[in-house]
Design an enzyme around this catalytic site. Structure first.
Site, short mmCIF file in Angstrom:
data_model
loop_
_atom_site.label_atom_id
_atom_site.label_comp_id
_atom_site.label_asym_id
_atom_site.label_seq_id
_atom_site.Cartn_x
_atom_site.Cartn_y
_atom_site.Cartn_z
N LEU A 1 -2.52 7.14 6.64
CA LEU A 1 -1.69 5.95 6.57
C LEU A 1 -1.94 5.23 5.26
CD1 LEU A 1 -3.24 2.88 7.59
CD2 LEU A 1 -4.03 4.70 9.09
N CYS A 2 -0.95 4.41 4.86
CA CYS A 2 -1.09 3.56 3.67
C CYS A 2 -0.47 2.21 4.02
CB CYS A 2 -0.43 4.21 2.46
SG CYS A 2 1.34 4.48 2.62
N ALA A 3 0.01 1.47 3.04
CA ALA A 3 0.59 0.16 3.31
C ALA A 3 1.97 0.27 3.94
CB ALA A 3 0.65 -0.66 2.02
N ILE B 1 0.69 0.58 7.48
CA ILE B 1 0.10 -0.54 8.20
C ILE B 1 1.14 -1.63 8.47
CG2 ILE B 1 -0.76 -1.88 6.25
CD1 ILE B 1 -3.41 -2.17 7.88
#
Length: 185
Positions: A62-64, A91
């Site tokens: 996952l990332c932003a 996120i």
């Protein structure tokens, strides 16, 4: 190899069943806000070593926002020795789904956010100085605009690079879940 994309609720179910969540954002982003129990392993440092999946049979990247965790990125699939997935929307989508995050507002602001603040301040200063002092100052706003266009098209921000060299960005925060890999900035 293309990784399967899953929703935040599916990622939560996998995590509850023992999957490891691997956050590929930069350390300062992770320090300010993260999913509890996620592992910090910045995408910029993937070549320096693989994350410790701690024996998990599944991993979720996952990332932003989902922009950095491209399901077709071979580096993601190659860095784990278990089934791997990409969480759609990062996120941001996790929070929209009403799932909890840990936040520490007192942690350092991300380098990208600092660069955007500097760009905004320079563009505003160029406009005001050009309007009230000398029209030649409008070139400062033009230069900042061209820099932002360059950054958007090349995915490289020279201003973020220079901001990362400032003294307050050289302190390496101790992060929960950090892999010990070098910090950005």
């Amino acid at each position: 190899m293309t990784l399967k994309t899953i929703s935040p609720t599916q990622a939560r179910k996998l995590a509850d069943a023992g999957a490891i969540l691997i956050d590929v954002r930069e350390p300062r982003e992770y320090a300010r806000e993260r999913i509890s129990g996620s592992l910090s392993h910045p995408l910029s440092r993937m070549r320096q070593g693989n994350p410790d999946t701690q024996g998990a049979k599944k991993a979720v990247f996952l990332c932003a926002s989902g922009a950095r965790t491209n399901p077709k990125n071979p580096a993601l699939a190659a860095c784990v020795d278990c089934d791997a997935y990409v969480m759609e929307g990062g996120i941001i989508a996790w929070k929209r789904a009403g799932l909890p995050v840990e936040r520490e507002e007192r942690k350092p602001m991300s380098v990208l956010r600092q660069a955007l603040l500097v760009a905004g301040a320079l563009a505003t200063a160029g406009y005001l100085l050009g309007t009230f002092v000398n029209p030649a100052w409008h070139l400062l706003s033009l230069l900042v605009g061209c820099g932002l266009l360059f950054s958007g098209t090349t995915n490289f921000c020279p201003m973020a690079f220079f901001v990362s060299l400032l003294p307050w960005n050289r302190n390496k925060p101790k992060l929960p879940g950090a892999t010990g890999i070098g910090q950005f900035g």
